[in-house]
Scaffold this motif. Structure first.
Motif, short mmCIF file in Angstrom:
data_model
loop_
_atom_site.label_atom_id
_atom_site.label_comp_id
_atom_site.label_asym_id
_atom_site.label_seq_id
_atom_site.Cartn_x
_atom_site.Cartn_y
_atom_site.Cartn_z
N ILE A 269 -0.41 0.02 -10.04
CA ILE A 269 0.64 0.64 -9.24
C ILE A 269 0.17 1.97 -8.66
O ILE A 269 0.38 2.27 -7.49
N MET A 270 -0.52 2.75 -9.49
CA MET A 270 -1.02 4.05 -9.04
C MET A 270 -1.97 3.89 -7.85
O MET A 270 -1.90 4.64 -6.87
N ALA A 271 -2.85 2.90 -7.92
CA ALA A 271 -3.80 2.67 -6.83
C ALA A 271 -3.07 2.34 -5.53
O ALA A 271 -3.45 2.81 -4.45
N ARG A 272 -2.02 1.56 -5.62
CA ARG A 272 -1.26 1.20 -4.42
C ARG A 272 -0.44 2.38 -3.91
O ARG A 272 -0.32 2.58 -2.69
N LEU A 273 0.11 3.16 -4.82
CA LEU A 273 0.86 4.35 -4.40
C LEU A 273 -0.03 5.34 -3.67
O LEU A 273 0.40 5.99 -2.71
N LYS A 274 -1.27 5.45 -4.10
CA LYS A 274 -2.20 6.38 -3.44
C LYS A 274 -2.55 5.93 -2.04
O LYS A 274 -3.03 6.73 -1.23
N GLN A 275 -2.29 4.66 -1.75
CA GLN A 275 -2.48 4.15 -0.38
C GLN A 275 -1.17 4.28 0.42
O GLN A 275 -1.06 3.73 1.52
N HIS A 276 -0.21 5.01 -0.15
CA HIS A 276 1.08 5.29 0.49
C HIS A 276 2.01 4.08 0.54
O HIS A 276 3.00 4.09 1.28
N GLU A 277 1.73 3.04 -0.21
CA GLU A 277 2.63 1.89 -0.24
C GLU A 277 3.92 2.29 -0.95
O GLU A 277 3.88 2.87 -2.04
N MET B 130 5.29 10.39 11.81
CA MET B 130 5.99 9.77 10.69
C MET B 130 5.08 9.57 9.48
O MET B 130 3.86 9.50 9.61
N ASP B 131 5.69 9.48 8.32
CA ASP B 131 4.93 9.30 7.07
C ASP B 131 4.21 7.96 7.07
O ASP B 131 4.77 6.95 7.53
N PRO B 132 2.99 7.91 6.52
CA PRO B 132 2.24 6.65 6.49
C PRO B 132 2.91 5.56 5.67
O PRO B 132 2.70 4.38 5.93
N ASN B 133 3.72 5.94 4.67
CA ASN B 133 4.40 4.90 3.88
C ASN B 133 5.40 4.12 4.72
O ASN B 133 5.72 2.97 4.41
N VAL B 134 5.87 4.72 5.81
CA VAL B 134 6.77 4.03 6.73
C VAL B 134 5.98 3.28 7.79
O VAL B 134 6.13 2.07 7.98
N VAL B 135 5.10 3.99 8.49
CA VAL B 135 4.37 3.42 9.62
C VAL B 135 3.44 2.29 9.19
O VAL B 135 3.30 1.28 9.89
N ASN B 136 2.81 2.43 8.05
CA ASN B 136 1.79 1.45 7.63
C ASN B 136 2.36 0.25 6.87
O ASN B 136 1.64 -0.74 6.68
N TYR B 137 3.63 0.32 6.45
CA TYR B 137 4.13 -0.75 5.59
C TYR B 137 5.46 -1.36 6.04
O TYR B 137 5.67 -2.57 5.89
#
Length: 301
Positions: A61-69, A216-223
């Motif tokens: 989970i930490m690895a995915r969170l660091k990718q802004h997921e 915009m935040d990458p967690n929004v734009v990228n996912y």
């Protein structure tokens, strides 16, 4: 690794990626997901050692969170208006501002005196006093929250995305809340004919101009799904125009429209509805940003 150590590891790893308040919320959700322990239970288990599987899951989970997921996509879970919803990358993550929109609707209907909040006296009593359509339903969060709160209302939700509708139907089934979810391209006036005539239309449509992507935040734009977020810079009000066109033949005379809006477009949306013959109230969200409107068609003089 002890629970307290795992919590600290998460917070340290997420600093700089999320704000302080977001770090605490994300860490809480991640820990709860891997341990199954609610917050009160975790308070008394700080010194307990986590299983090897829990540590492994937490590291993933930490690895995915660091990718802004977003954590909601990682654990496939989000809370909205007291409901636990399944979410994935086919739908937007439900937001607190949208809960405010739902709450505004509920309070407005309650003040009107409509008898939709108590359940029918018998299972055979199908009497309803309010028909509601949620346009661009996504996860179904708005439609399901309204139906849960107002059991005697009849509620529909529509979306162009089959994948999103699968999520909405899954949530309706899991929560045992009956909403009729339909596949409709709302911008196609021919397909609009499939939808019912209603007393109330609600929508959290795509309204973010394409130019906003850069800030915009990458967690929004990228996912999150772009089709549910963005509109062309030169036609940012396209969905509100579609709502107005639809209302001309599918909204009862005393009906109204509630919609979420972009914070910079409040007065443009108000003017658009006003020119179409609506009385419009613009409301700010808890952060003080113009966020939602309530449009009621003016009565003939």
């Amino acid at each position: 690794m002890k629970l307290s150590e795992a919590e600290q590891l998460l917070r340290n790893g997420l600093n700089g990626i999320y704000s302080e308040g977001e770090v605490d919320a994300v860490a809480r959700l991640a820990i709860e997901h891997v341990t199954g322990w609610a917050s009160v239970e975790r308070m008394g288990r700080k010194s307990e050692t986590l299983s090897a599987r829990a540590v492994e899951d937490l590291q993933s989970i930490m690895a995915r969170l660091k990718q802004h997921e977003p954590i909601q996509y990682i654990i496939n879970k989000s809370w909205f208006y007291g409901m636990e919803l399944y979410v994935d990358r086919n739908v937007l993550v439900p937001r607190p501002e949208t809960e405010e929109l739902v709450d505004w609707i509920v309070k407005t209907i309650r003040a009107s005196g409509k008898d939709v909040f108590s359940r029918a006296a018998t299972d055979s009593d199908e009497t309803t006093t309010l028909k509601i359509l949620d346009v661009g339903t996504g996860s179904g969060c708005i439609a399901l929250a309204l139906k849960k709160t107002m059991p005697r209302a009849e509620v529909w939700g529509c979306d162009i995305s089959d994948e999103a509708l699968n999520v909405a139907r899954r949530n309706g089934s899991a929560l045992d809340i009956r909403v009729d979810f339909q596949a409709v391209n709302f911008l196609d006036e021919g397909q609009q004919k499939q939808l019912p005539t209603v007393d109330l239309i609600v929508s959290n449509p795509p309204y973010v101009p394409q130019r906003d992507k850069a800030t915009m935040d990458p967690n929004v734009v990228n996912y999150e799904p772009h089709s549910a977020l963005f509109v062309p810079d030169e036609d940012a009000l396209k969905f509100y125009r579609a709502l107005i066109r639809f209302s001309s033949h599918r909204l009862y005379p005393a009906g109204s429209i509630f919609a979420e809006i972009h914070e910079s477009l409040g007065f443009k949306v108000v003017n658009l509805f006003g020119e179409a013959g609506f009385e419009v109230e613009l409301r700010k969200d808890m952060q003080g940003k113009d966020r939602m409107v309530h449009a009621v068609r003016k009565k003939p003089s």
